[in-house]
Motif scaffolding. Sequence first.
Motif, PDB file in Angstrom:
ATOM      1  N   ARG A  18       0.847  -1.194   0.000  1.00 26.84           N
ATOM      2  CA  ARG A  18       0.000   0.000   0.000  1.00 26.84           C
ATOM      3  C   ARG A  18       0.882   1.243   0.000  1.00 26.84           C
ATOM      4  NH1 ARG A  18      -1.141  -2.562   4.926  1.00 26.84           N
ATOM      5  NH2 ARG A  18       0.293  -1.868   6.532  1.00 26.84           N
ATOM      6  N   GLY A  19       0.259   2.377  -0.320  1.00 26.94           N
ATOM      7  CA  GLY A  19       1.011   3.625  -0.414  1.00 26.94           C
ATOM      8  C   GLY A  19       1.587   4.071   0.915  1.00 26.94           C
ATOM      9  N   ASP A  20       0.771   4.075   1.946  1.00 28.42           N
ATOM     10  CA  ASP A  20       1.175   4.554   3.263  1.00 28.42           C
ATOM     11  C   ASP A  20       1.090   3.360   4.218  1.00 28.42           C
ATOM     12  OD1 ASP A  20       1.219   5.501   5.844  1.00 28.42           O
ATOM     13  OD2 ASP A  20      -0.472   6.878   5.611  1.00 28.42           O
ATOM     14  N   PRO A  21       2.205   2.971   4.836  1.00 23.88           N
ATOM     15  CA  PRO A  21       2.194   1.744   5.639  1.00 23.88           C
ATOM     16  C   PRO A  21       1.266   1.800   6.855  1.00 23.88           C
ATOM     17  CG  PRO A  21       4.276   2.905   5.869  1.00 23.88           C
ATOM     18  CD  PRO A  21       3.527   3.592   4.774  1.00 23.88           C
ATOM     19  N   ASP A  22       0.906   2.988   7.297  1.00 19.79           N
ATOM     20  CA  ASP A  22       0.030   3.101   8.464  1.00 19.79           C
ATOM     21  C   ASP A  22      -1.448   3.139   8.101  1.00 19.79           C
ATOM     22  OD1 ASP A  22       1.922   3.090  10.456  1.00 19.79           O
ATOM     23  OD2 ASP A  22       2.300   5.243  10.273  1.00 19.79           O
ATOM     24  N   SER A  23      -1.747   3.303   6.814  1.00 21.41           N
ATOM     25  CA  SER A  23      -3.131   3.557   6.416  1.00 21.41           C
ATOM     26  C   SER A  23      -3.553   2.649   5.281  1.00 21.41           C
ATOM     27  CB  SER A  23      -3.289   5.000   5.894  1.00 21.41           C
ATOM     28  OG  SER A  23      -3.011   5.923   6.878  1.00 21.41           O
ATOM     29  N   ALA A  24      -4.841   2.527   5.100  1.00 18.42           N
ATOM     30  CA  ALA A  24      -5.399   1.918   3.897  1.00 18.42           C
ATOM     31  C   ALA A  24      -6.547   2.795   3.438  1.00 18.42           C
ATOM     32  CB  ALA A  24      -5.886   0.509   4.196  1.00 18.42           C
ATOM     33  N   LEU A  52      -8.862   1.656  15.326  1.00 21.53           N
ATOM     34  CA  LEU A  52      -8.184   2.345  14.221  1.00 21.53           C
ATOM     35  C   LEU A  52      -8.834   3.710  14.043  1.00 21.53           C
ATOM     36  CD1 LEU A  52      -8.012  -0.567  11.611  1.00 21.53           C
ATOM     37  CD2 LEU A  52      -6.029   0.553  12.690  1.00 21.53           C
ATOM     38  N   TYR A  53      -8.060   4.672  13.574  1.00 20.42           N
ATOM     39  CA  TYR A  53      -8.592   5.994  13.244  1.00 20.42           C
ATOM     40  C   TYR A  53      -9.011   5.993  11.780  1.00 20.42           C
ATOM     41  CZ  TYR A  53      -6.611   7.465  17.684  1.00 20.42           C
ATOM     42  OH  TYR A  53      -6.326   7.593  19.016  1.00 20.42           O
ATOM     43  N   GLY A  54      -9.623   7.073  11.370  1.00 17.40           N
ATOM     44  CA  GLY A  54      -9.993   7.127   9.960  1.00 17.40           C
ATOM     45  C   GLY A  54     -10.851   8.307   9.603  1.00 17.40           C
ATOM     46  N   VAL A  55     -11.022   8.468   8.299  1.00 17.61           N
ATOM     47  CA  VAL A  55     -11.831   9.550   7.738  1.00 17.61           C
ATOM     48  C   VAL A  55     -12.619   8.979   6.572  1.00 17.61           C
ATOM     49  CG1 VAL A  55     -11.726  11.681   6.372  1.00 17.61           C
ATOM     50  CG2 VAL A  55     -10.280  11.436   8.381  1.00 17.61           C
ATOM     51  N   LEU A  72     -15.098   7.408  -0.032  1.00 19.99           N
ATOM     52  CA  LEU A  72     -13.671   7.123   0.099  1.00 19.99           C
ATOM     53  C   LEU A  72     -13.374   7.052   1.595  1.00 19.99           C
ATOM     54  CD1 LEU A  72     -11.058   9.015  -2.037  1.00 19.99           C
ATOM     55  CD2 LEU A  72     -10.637   8.560   0.362  1.00 19.99           C
ATOM     56  N   VAL A  73     -12.822   5.923   2.016  1.00 20.14           N
ATOM     57  CA  VAL A  73     -12.545   5.729   3.442  1.00 20.14           C
ATOM     58  C   VAL A  73     -11.061   5.499   3.643  1.00 20.14           C
ATOM     59  CG1 VAL A  73     -13.298   4.533   5.523  1.00 20.14           C
ATOM     60  CG2 VAL A  73     -14.598   4.282   3.424  1.00 20.14           C
ATOM     61  N   ARG A  74     -10.513   6.210   4.575  1.00 20.05           N
ATOM     62  CA  ARG A  74      -9.128   5.939   4.974  1.00 20.05           C
ATOM     63  C   ARG A  74      -9.164   5.426   6.399  1.00 20.05           C
ATOM     64  NH1 ARG A  74      -4.440  10.500   5.887  1.00 20.05           N
ATOM     65  NH2 ARG A  74      -2.653   9.104   5.949  1.00 20.05           N
ATOM     66  N   VAL A  75      -8.529   4.289   6.636  1.00 19.81           N
ATOM     67  CA  VAL A  75      -8.371   3.812   8.005  1.00 19.81           C
ATOM     68  C   VAL A  75      -6.888   3.843   8.325  1.00 19.81           C
ATOM     69  CG1 VAL A  75     -10.469   2.417   7.976  1.00 19.81           C
ATOM     70  CG2 VAL A  75      -8.325   1.381   7.275  1.00 19.81           C
ATOM     71  N   SER A  76      -6.580   4.163   9.574  1.00 21.98           N
ATOM     72  CA  SER A  76      -5.169   4.410   9.878  1.00 21.98           C
ATOM     73  C   SER A  76      -4.846   4.053  11.319  1.00 21.98           C
ATOM     74  CB  SER A  76      -4.852   5.894   9.631  1.00 21.98           C
ATOM     75  OG  SER A  76      -3.516   6.164   9.989  1.00 21.98           O
ATOM     76  N   ARG A  77      -3.600   3.692  11.536  1.00 21.29           N
ATOM     77  CA  ARG A  77      -3.156   3.397  12.900  1.00 21.29           C
ATOM     78  C   ARG A  77      -3.015   4.676  13.717  1.00 21.29           C
ATOM     79  NH1 ARG A  77      -0.324  -1.663  11.583  1.00 21.29           N
ATOM     80  NH2 ARG A  77       1.103  -0.564  10.227  1.00 21.29           N
ATOM     81  N   ARG A  78      -2.754   5.807  13.026  1.00 23.67           N
ATOM     82  CA  ARG A  78      -2.604   7.071  13.762  1.00 23.67           C
ATOM     83  C   ARG A  78      -3.788   7.986  13.466  1.00 23.67           C
ATOM     84  NH1 ARG A  78      -0.546  10.427   9.662  1.00 23.67           N
ATOM     85  NH2 ARG A  78       0.212   9.147   7.936  1.00 23.67           N
ATOM     86  N   GLU A  79      -3.985   8.966  14.322  1.00 18.71           N
ATOM     87  CA  GLU A  79      -5.112   9.876  14.132  1.00 18.71           C
ATOM     88  C   GLU A  79      -4.907  10.662  12.840  1.00 18.71           C
ATOM     89  OE1 GLU A  79      -6.052  12.134  17.590  1.00 18.71           O
ATOM     90  OE2 GLU A  79      -7.970  12.783  16.742  1.00 18.71           O
ATOM     91  N   VAL A  80      -5.922  10.692  12.009  1.00 16.53           N
ATOM     92  CA  VAL A  80      -5.819  11.404  10.725  1.00 16.53           C
ATOM     93  C   VAL A  80      -7.029  12.322  10.538  1.00 16.53           C
ATOM     94  CG1 VAL A  80      -4.369   9.798   9.429  1.00 16.53           C
ATOM     95  CG2 VAL A  80      -6.831   9.371   9.581  1.00 16.53           C
ATOM     96  N   CYS A  81      -6.791  13.434   9.861  1.00 18.79           N
ATOM     97  CA  CYS A  81      -7.891  14.327   9.517  1.00 18.79           C
ATOM     98  C   CYS A  81      -7.810  14.677   8.039  1.00 18.79           C
ATOM     99  CB  CYS A  81      -7.918  15.566  10.397  1.00 18.79           C
ATOM    100  SG  CYS A  81      -6.378  16.457  10.496  1.00 18.79           S
ATOM    101  N   GLU A  86      -3.899   8.535  -2.042  1.00 13.76           N
ATOM    102  CA  GLU A  86      -4.132   7.534  -3.075  1.00 13.76           C
ATOM    103  C   GLU A  86      -4.960   6.378  -2.538  1.00 13.76           C
ATOM    104  OE1 GLU A  86      -0.009   6.878  -3.866  1.00 13.76           O
ATOM    105  OE2 GLU A  86      -0.057   8.114  -5.686  1.00 13.76           O
ATOM    106  N   THR A  87      -5.791   5.854  -3.412  1.00 10.36           N
ATOM    107  CA  THR A  87      -6.664   4.748  -3.050  1.00 10.36           C
ATOM    108  C   THR A  87      -5.929   3.417  -3.191  1.00 10.36           C
ATOM    109  OG1 THR A  87      -8.739   5.866  -3.519  1.00 10.36           O
ATOM    110  CG2 THR A  87      -8.699   3.502  -3.872  1.00 10.36           C
ATOM    111  N   ASP A  88      -6.025   2.588  -2.176  1.00  8.27           N
ATOM    112  CA  ASP A  88      -5.401   1.265  -2.229  1.00  8.27           C
ATOM    113  C   ASP A  88      -6.341   0.254  -2.873  1.00  8.27           C
ATOM    114  OD1 ASP A  88      -2.877   1.804  -0.694  1.00  8.27           O
ATOM    115  OD2 ASP A  88      -4.349   2.397   0.818  1.00  8.27           O
ATOM    116  N   LEU A  89      -7.623   0.358  -2.538  1.00  7.96           N
ATOM    117  CA  LEU A  89      -8.601  -0.547  -3.139  1.00  7.96           C
ATOM    118  C   LEU A  89      -9.731   0.285  -3.726  1.00  7.96           C
ATOM    119  CD1 LEU A  89     -10.044  -3.284  -3.675  1.00  7.96           C
ATOM    120  CD2 LEU A  89     -11.032  -3.076  -1.379  1.00  7.96           C
ATOM    121  N   LEU A  90      -9.936   0.145  -5.027  1.00  4.97           N
ATOM    122  CA  LEU A  90     -11.063   0.818  -5.681  1.00  4.97           C
ATOM    123  C   LEU A  90     -12.060  -0.239  -6.132  1.00  4.97           C
ATOM    124  CD1 LEU A  90     -12.592   3.114  -7.186  1.00  4.97           C
ATOM    125  CD2 LEU A  90     -11.058   2.717  -9.119  1.00  4.97           C
TER     126      LEU A  90
END
Lengths: 584, 272
Positions: A18-24, A52-55, A72-81, A86-90
């Motif tokens: 994935r693009g960002d190792p902490d997020s999908a 998990l955090y996410g937006v 579009l959903v981002r889930v992440s190990r760290r708090e994100v706003c 980039e999308t990992d799964l479309l």
Amino acid sequence: MSTSKPAAHHPPGPTVRRGDPDSAVVSLVGSGGEGAALFGELILSMAARQGLYGVMVQSYGPQIRGGESASLVRVSRREVCHEGEETDLLICFRTPDMGRFRGFIRLHEGSVVTLDSKDTGDLPEWVGTAGVHTYRFPFTNIVDGHEVAGDPKNMLALGLACRYLGWDADLGRHELRQRFGNRPALLSKDLDAFDRGYGSQDMPTMPHLQGSGRNLHIETGNEAVARGAMQAGLRFFAGYPITPSSEILETLIDELPGHGGSVVQAEDEISALGMVLGASFGGVKAMTATSGPGLSLMTEMMGLSAKSEIPAVIVDCQRAGPATGMPSRTEQSDLNHALYSGHGDLPRVVMGVMDVVHARDIMHKAFSISEGYQVPVLVLSDAYIAQRHQIRDEVPPPPAQVNRSVWREDGPTRFNLDTADGVVPFRVPGTPGGQYLAAGIEQTPAGTPSADTTIHALMGEKRWRKMDAIAEHTESWFRVLGKPGATRGIIAWGSNYGLLCEWVKAHPEYRAFVPEILMPFPIKGLEEWRKGLGWTGALELAHTGQFYKYLKTLTDVEGTRSLKRSGGLPLSMVDLDRLIRQAD
Amino acid sequence: MKPKDYRSELEPVWCTACGAFGVLKAITQALTDLEVPPEKLAMVSGIGCTSRLPGYTNAYSFNSLHGRSLPIATGLKVARPDMRTLVVGGDGDGFSIGLGHIFHAAKRNVDLTYIVLDNGVYGLTKGQASPTTETKFKQRRGLAGPDEAPLNPVMLLLASGCGFVARGHAGNLPHLRTVIREAIQYPAFSFVHVLAGCVTYQKPEYADEIYHRCDVLPENFPNDDFIAASEAARGERFSLGVIYKKSPGEPLPDGSVTDDDDMGIWRGIQVS
């Protein structure tokens, strides 16, 4: 019911990067009514259950119902706003539907794309198709060449996405039972579809994202504004439905009466702010919420709030304007209106919401200033924050509020000039002996209507004295991002905070300054922060560079670049990179 | 409390013999009859000659924006149901710029008493035609404005579902006092149309001419009958008195008289 078959050319079930190792980031594109929004909400809810955090953000056309729809959903190990770059799964049910989402969805070389087995179309090139893994799944049920009702597509997609994310199937099933347990027939259908999607052995998967295990909370920007206001003591709300602010009205209809407050759905925005001033004249904390067109209508009433020194909090969920503009789409172009609108010299406070978590905090501050100084406070949110679902930590108890100073017997006259900060104790109706005239017309210190020019000058000076006191009170109301030694700086406001959090992480040579309060502006903080900077830009989502031009009135910004784009979609990292290059 | 106790120390700046003096007097008399404590009294107005009236009363008064008295009074009354809330204004303020709010206030049925002094002219801006200026007066005085038929405020209020519609004349104080008193007592939205002349921008005999076209409704007028009320509201002549009064129904436990949730109001539940 058909069964899932892997596309012959595709290797079964690869593990992808994935693009960002902490997020999908997972995106679903469908048509209105196919439940893209519900899909996103369920993914986000499952993430929150795991800690998990996410937006989650959505995109749809000019009409709120019907047409293409994407979430579009981002889930992440760290708090994100921020929803991620980039999308990992479309997952896309029909490739022609992609057309509307240019700029909203971008892929990377490791992205996975899931298309309908019956769909022979290609994804548009702008989405970034080089190197993506394409996986086909039979979403549609075709009988004699016609599509017939089959499994709910969003639930098939949910199963696929859950598998892709490496989440346990029971997590999804539990989520569905929680959501639809009271509708057994629907639940059964949804569970079947979910299982069918989840059972696709060949669906690529990504390494499991591990959450903290704590149960986190999901809120939208509009919910956070409504609840923050309630925590701050809101007891009266009047509003007129308008996209993208209506959920503030709806949330308060559901929740404010239980807190002892009342809600009125007004006949228009003039009336909405009028009712707020009436309630606040009655000594009750009151608020309204709207978007640009409503704010235009409220402008005269805002002047009345300032003149009669009756507190009011006005939330503006900005959308692309002018006129009707693009009601569901975001922009930061109401800034000029917020700062300068209204006839006469009227003091007002303007604040900017940065993200969903900040929305609660800023409402506490907005009420403190409005009540403490008896002034109108405009809180600028925007469609991007208002409509976004964001996972947050537990809500902390609200900070202590500054309350309205209240008149007691033998207190000063209502508009007494002898006050250092311009504030005079407020006469709450019902208090014996406190009867007075509140008015739009100019008044003497005792409240007698007056056309005396000296009185007018003294009263104007007194009303503006409050702004100096507020400026002192709020001089630290800003946030800085990035490392102190960074030599490139970006000044921004409002929802661009989320993007800048990502930007300074990816580009350590940058730091950023984001004011919480725009008028009065925390200018000392800005000047201090600017020290040692080389290149500086002012970033905003408004065609005419309203924020940049405002900064020019506050300080010398010679050499500072204006980084601006008209609204619609929020800014991405790609956009910001381009704006910086263009500005140099 | 005597009527003068409901007056502030300010001397009205209305023209001598303005009908607004009569309205002010009738209001203070009705308040005396009802023994409303001044600190529990709110007087809300918009802008215009009559809208100065709250400044002349001993109350929590709000002289707000042109046409916007009803929204402000609605917010106050919903947030502070303990405040007895009167709304006053003129025909320009109410029936022109503020007209849209009237129907919603009637429909919402918050307990406000709305008193409009109707002299059929814009006085504060020096004599333009208002929505209730009659064509022949307009022509006689050469007033600016198109030759349109005037609005019929009583008919409009009846059509909007207002549960209490009354009319008085500023020159008949004993009658106006009773009408205003009954309107204040009505536990929901009430409307009082007060006919008056403008001594500056109407002919001196205007008020008398209007009064000669008034008929005080008989004691036995069936004002609970909507059809009878509508008949009384029609035509060239002006019925004075309580033209329509429908039973507001049994109050709900919270003191409200309608199911507010159907009216676009969601009231706070008192947290003890």
